[in-house]
Scaffold this active site. Sequence first.
Site: not given
Ligand code: UDP
Ligand code: MG
Length: 146
Positions: A16, A56, A119, A122, A133
């Site tokens: 990212k 997304y 974070n 992805h 994807e």
């Molecule tokens: N995210 C965020 N706030 C939240 C939860 C998710 O900004 O409270 C963002 C974060 O960058 C995350 C992405 O949205 O990686 C997708 O969320 P997901 O729950 O799919 O998490 P991941 O699969 O990336 O662990």
């Molecule tokens: Mg996810």
Amino acid sequence: MYRFFMANNLTFSIIKPDAVSRHITGKINSMIENAGFSIIAQKLIRITKEQAQKFYDVHQDKPFYEDLCNYISSGAVVVQVLKKENAVADYRKLMGATNPANAEEGTIRKKYAISIDQNSVHGSDAEDTAEREISFFFSKTELVGC
Ligand code: UDP
Ligand code: MG
């Protein structure tokens, strides 16, 4: 969307903007390769806001959707296809929890993530998601590694 054979061997990853801008793409790729993944396709791109909204769309009802789409389109990212037995589950494990505060030692997010939104990586959450994807960003002929 196109289909693969042996889809469970492939997953889709994004390094990212927070990580690319801090010049730690190489360090993250080292962790990926040291964990036994082959990077079979990879490119540095800038995701548009429109692409981000589509990519997304599963999160469109979440409170963080707008910020997430703005963030992922805010700078260069590396999109990649990773190959390994059990690629989807094993990459989720290597990434660590979404919130780096909850991520285990030795995971990419524990080591490099700044916050729950920035974070660093992805990874697909299921095999059918991985197919969707991968085909979102790569044509079949771009999967050139082995
Ligand atoms: N995210 C965020 N706030 C939240 C939860 C998710 O900004 O409270 C963002 C974060 O960058 C995350 C992405 O949205 O990686 C997708 O969320 P997901 O729950 O799919 O998490 P991941 O699969 O990336 O662990
Ligand atoms: Mg996810």
